[in-house]
Each structure stands twice: as C-alpha cells, then as structure tokens.
Design a protein around this motif. Structure first.
Motif, PDB file in Angstrom:
ATOM      1  N   LEU A  29      64.294 -85.465  38.796  1.00 34.73           N
ATOM      2  CA  LEU A  29      65.800 -85.791  39.168  1.00 34.73           C
ATOM      3  C   LEU A  29      65.740 -85.582  40.661  1.00 34.73           C
ATOM      4  CD1 LEU A  29      67.296 -83.045  36.865  1.00 34.73           C
ATOM      5  CD2 LEU A  29      67.353 -85.351  36.487  1.00 34.73           C
ATOM      6  N   ARG A  31      68.469 -85.673  44.519  1.00 31.25           N
ATOM      7  CA  ARG A  31      69.944 -85.526  44.915  1.00 31.25           C
ATOM      8  C   ARG A  31      70.752 -86.788  45.157  1.00 31.25           C
ATOM      9  NH1 ARG A  31      69.237 -81.694  49.982  1.00 31.25           N
ATOM     10  NH2 ARG A  31      68.182 -83.584  50.393  1.00 31.25           N
ATOM     11  N   ARG A 208      75.739 -93.337  36.164  1.00 31.39           N
ATOM     12  CA  ARG A 208      75.030 -92.122  36.013  1.00 31.39           C
ATOM     13  C   ARG A 208      75.919 -91.080  37.118  1.00 31.39           C
ATOM     14  NH1 ARG A 208      68.733 -92.873  34.477  1.00 31.39           N
ATOM     15  NH2 ARG A 208      69.073 -93.836  32.464  1.00 31.39           N
ATOM     16  N   ILE A 209      75.826 -91.753  38.054  1.00 34.88           N
ATOM     17  CA  ILE A 209      76.438 -90.826  39.379  1.00 34.88           C
ATOM     18  C   ILE A 209      77.928 -90.240  39.129  1.00 34.88           C
ATOM     19  CG2 ILE A 209      77.339 -90.957  41.756  1.00 34.88           C
ATOM     20  CD1 ILE A 209      74.815 -92.430  42.031  1.00 34.88           C
ATOM     21  N   ALA A 212      77.917 -87.648  36.535  1.00 36.09           N
ATOM     22  CA  ALA A 212      77.617 -86.428  36.848  1.00 36.09           C
ATOM     23  C   ALA A 212      78.579 -85.693  37.888  1.00 36.09           C
ATOM     24  CB  ALA A 212      76.185 -86.640  37.747  1.00 36.09           C
ATOM     25  N   GLU A 215      81.242 -84.353  35.469  1.00 34.75           N
ATOM     26  CA  GLU A 215      80.912 -83.266  34.862  1.00 34.75           C
ATOM     27  C   GLU A 215      81.047 -81.946  35.654  1.00 34.75           C
ATOM     28  OE1 GLU A 215      76.963 -81.898  32.367  1.00 34.75           O
ATOM     29  OE2 GLU A 215      77.064 -83.628  33.089  1.00 34.75           O
ATOM     30  N   ALA A 216      80.408 -81.876  36.798  1.00 36.16           N
ATOM     31  CA  ALA A 216      80.091 -80.966  37.892  1.00 36.16           C
ATOM     32  C   ALA A 216      81.405 -80.512  38.241  1.00 36.16           C
ATOM     33  CB  ALA A 216      79.439 -81.403  39.154  1.00 36.16           C
ATOM     34  N   ILE A 252      74.391 -82.750  43.911  1.00 38.68           N
ATOM     35  CA  ILE A 252      74.420 -83.118  42.415  1.00 38.68           C
ATOM     36  C   ILE A 252      73.023 -83.874  42.207  1.00 38.68           C
ATOM     37  CG2 ILE A 252      75.615 -84.342  40.660  1.00 38.68           C
ATOM     38  CD1 ILE A 252      78.271 -83.473  41.940  1.00 38.68           C
ATOM     39  N   ASN A 253      72.528 -83.527  41.158  1.00 33.99           N
ATOM     40  CA  ASN A 253      70.900 -84.009  40.888  1.00 33.99           C
ATOM     41  C   ASN A 253      71.322 -85.113  39.552  1.00 33.99           C
ATOM     42  OD1 ASN A 253      69.581 -82.532  42.853  1.00 33.99           O
ATOM     43  ND2 ASN A 253      69.292 -81.071  41.395  1.00 33.99           N
ATOM     44  N   ILE A 254      70.648 -86.323  39.639  1.00 34.02           N
ATOM     45  CA  ILE A 254      70.796 -87.208  38.632  1.00 34.02           C
ATOM     46  C   ILE A 254      69.331 -87.786  38.495  1.00 34.02           C
ATOM     47  CG2 ILE A 254      73.202 -87.825  39.267  1.00 34.02           C
ATOM     48  CD1 ILE A 254      72.044 -90.548  40.084  1.00 34.02           C
ATOM     49  N   GLU A 255      69.264 -88.717  37.599  1.00 38.80           N
ATOM     50  CA  GLU A 255      67.878 -89.407  37.221  1.00 38.80           C
ATOM     51  C   GLU A 255      68.229 -90.759  37.560  1.00 38.80           C
ATOM     52  OE1 GLU A 255      65.328 -90.977  33.468  1.00 38.80           O
ATOM     53  OE2 GLU A 255      66.529 -88.829  33.150  1.00 38.80           O
TER      54      GLU A 255
END
Length: 377
Positions: A29, A31, A208-209, A212, A215-216, A252-255
């Motif tokens: 993951l 940032r 995905r960003i 995320a 969701e945050a 925020i961390n994403i893949e």
C-alpha cells in the motif's frame, strides 16, 4: 531487486520486483501523497537578465554590443556617463538568470538561481552577479537575484593549449534570490472542490482513490472524473481548516494499479522488468553457429638455376579453408505459466548473453506470449 551479470562484458540487466495488481498477492500500500498531487500545486518559472562582474579577463569580448550597452546603462544609474563604444572591459559577461518559485513562497524567502552566459565569455569563475530582477511570464517581478557565483568547472588556455572541466559558463547561486512578491497556490476552486491528479494516469487507480476517500470520511466526497483526476468536495466544516483536511487525504493508503512493462535499453544492455510480469506458455530454442574463413598465404620459390627462363618467377599462393563450428548443445528453455524473471534466470543459467536475451524477449512479445508492454529505448 535481482541483479545478474551477463556473460558479455560490459552488459548487465536488472529485474525489479514491482507490485502489479491482479498478479501479485499482498501488494504494498502507498500513500496518496506519493502517487499524485492536487491540481494548482505547481512551481513557477522565473527568468531575468543581468551582468556578472569581477571576471579575470574571461568575460565578453568588446565585439559584444549588448554587453557594452548594458555596462553603460548600469553606470548611468550612478551618474556615470559613458558611451557604449568606449567600454572595452573583458571582466563583465551578460547572463540570463533562471529560478523556480515554489508553490508557496512568502516575501523574504530565498530561492536558488542558475546563471548562464549568453555572450562569448570564456568562463564565469570568480564572478559576482549584479542585482537582476526575476520576472514571471506575466512580466511581473517576483524576486531579485544577486551574489557570488559557484561554478563547478574551469577553463584555462594559453598559446593554443586548453584545459577545461565541465561547463565554466554556467554557475549557480544557492539562496541567491530574495522573493519580493509572495505567492500562494490555490487548490480550492470557487465551487469548493479540489482535484487530485495522478502522476501516472490509470482508471483503476483513480477509482480506488475515490472509494478510499469516501470510506475514510464516511460520506460521498470524491468522484473519479477520468484516469488522471479525482474531484473532491470539501465540506463546509472543513473549509476553514483546509490544511488538516488535505493532510488526512494525503495520508490515505491505497493499492495502486500499474500496467506491466518491460523496458529495454539496447545502448547499455539493460533490461528492467516487473518481477511478476507473466508470460504465457512458450518454448525458446537458442543455438550458436560460428563461421570463419581462413586464408594461408605462401610463396612458391623456383629453383635458382644459372639460365632461368623469363616465364619462371616467384609466385604467391593463397590457400583458403572454411571452418564451421557449432555448440554441441543448443540452449532450450520451456516456460509454462512463468514470469519474465523466471525466463531470464533460465536463460542466464545456459549462459545467454544480454544481447541474445533482448532478441529473445522481442521474439516472445512477437509471439504474443509476453503479457506486458515492451518498451525499447
């Protein structure tokens, strides 16, 4: 990262294990701060014209009319009237001064500048830049540059002998410009939205960003506009504390999802590939055939007799032969549901040179077995 030394001297290749979504389990993951930035967050280019003085007879020649006129204009500001034609000094050089104004800069901040000669000066070593206004493309002065130059080179010549290192006509002044007009990057639009832009555009990563961020914060604030931009609505309660709001987003961390690529630099013999780039079932047969033509030259010397006829003379005789040599065993590699890393490791074990590996990868791509973009530089 895997590093392999090629049997061919001076050539090598590198395998870098990258995280590719869909091909790698437990991908790392990252940032949001490391894969993009907010729209409007950018540096600003500044440029100016000035004079460098104090040169040891290495400045512009008297044939440079622009330098002579500039010297006369500077002296006129101090009530010294000198005609440009009377200026013969070689201790001055006309230069252009460039710098980058950060996205956020306040009055009095110092920034680095680069000074380059635009005349026929031989060297700027030992020179000092006079005050030079730094302008933006809109023509407004944002900084003033001045100071002693740092030149990472030299040039000395005498009687046709020249000793030079690097480029002595380019110098820098660390913290050499003082900001006179501050700037503040604006990332919040009139509609109270921000746009996060990806460094490498990708639809999957953009989606995905947005997911995320929503969701945050527990509400629908972000929407993926395209492969590069994600629009974020700033709630009214967060507009006054925009810095804290942006900080939460950047953490925020994403893949991220990345296209599989294999990069080949033929000049240096370097291959860079994702360690888990997949290849389909493929068979590679590699052999080596060497052909050489050898010619032996000998001299036919007639027996020396007292009465030698006119047609009897020394002759050069050439005997040629063709040698063909082939490796007793051809390299044979069978790859089934493997990766590029596995294929190259197998080719290395049979002592395949890097040039041959590059040719094999091209052939694998042409066969449709390489599941990645092949980039040749």
């Amino acid at each position: 990262m895997f590093l392999f030394r090629s049997p061919l001297r001076g050539f090598f290749f590198v395998l870098v294990a990258l995280a590719f979504s869909g091909n790698v389990t437990g991908a790392e993951l990252v940032r949001l701060k490391d894969i993009g930035k907010f729209s409007g967050w950018r540096e600003n280019a500044l440029v100016g014209y000035g004079l460098v003085t104090g040169l040891a007879n290495t400045g512009d020649s008297p044939n440079n009319k622009a330098t002579r006129q500039s010297i006369a204009n500077v002296l006129a500001q101090f009530d010294v009237a000198v005609q440009p034609d009377l200026v013969l000094s070689r201790n001055v050089a006309a230069v252009m001064v460039t710098a980058k104004l950060p996205p956020v800069a306040r009055q009095g901040d110092a920034i680095d500048v680069t000074v380059t000669s635009i005349g026929d000066a031989r060297s700027l070593v030992g020179g000092t830049l006079l005050t030079a206004p730094m302008k933006a493309p809109n023509g407004k002065v944002y900084a003033l540059a001045q100071g002693a130059l740092f030149v990472g080179g030299y040039k000395y010549d005498m009687n046709g002998n020249v000793a030079q290192k690097n480029h002595p006509t380019v110098g820098s002044i660390p913290a050499g410009a003082i900001v006179e007009v501050g700037v503040q990057a604006k990332i919040l639009s009139r509609e109270n939205t921000m746009t996060f832009t990806l460094t490498d555009a990708d639809y999957t990563t953009s989606s995905r960003i947005a997911a995320a961020i929503n969701e945050a914060f527990g509400e629908q604030l972000a929407k993926a506009e395209d492969a590069e931009g994600v629009q974020i609505r700033v709630p009214e309660a967060n507009r006054e504390y925009l810095v804290d709001f942006v900080t939460r987003i950047e953490k925020i961390n994403i893949e991220p999802d990345t296209r599989a690529r294999v990069v080949i630099d033929e000049r240096t013999g370097t291959i860079v590939s994702g360690g888990d780039v997949r290849i389909a079932k493929v068979v590679v047969s590699h052999g080596d055939l060497k052909l050489s033509i050898i010619t032996d030259n000998s001299v036919s010397q007639p027996i020396l007799v007292r009465n030698t006829a006119a047609e009897i003379r020394t002759e050069t005789v050439s005997n040629s032969r063709v040698n063909v040599s082939e490796k007793s065993e051809s390299g044979y590699v069978s790859a089934s549901n493997n990766t590029v890393a596995d294929l190259i490791q197998a080719l290395t074990r049979i002592k395949t040179s890097t040039r041959d590996i590059i040719s094999i990868l091209r052939a694998v791509k042409a066969a449709g077995a390489l599941r990645a973009d092949l980039i040749i530089q």
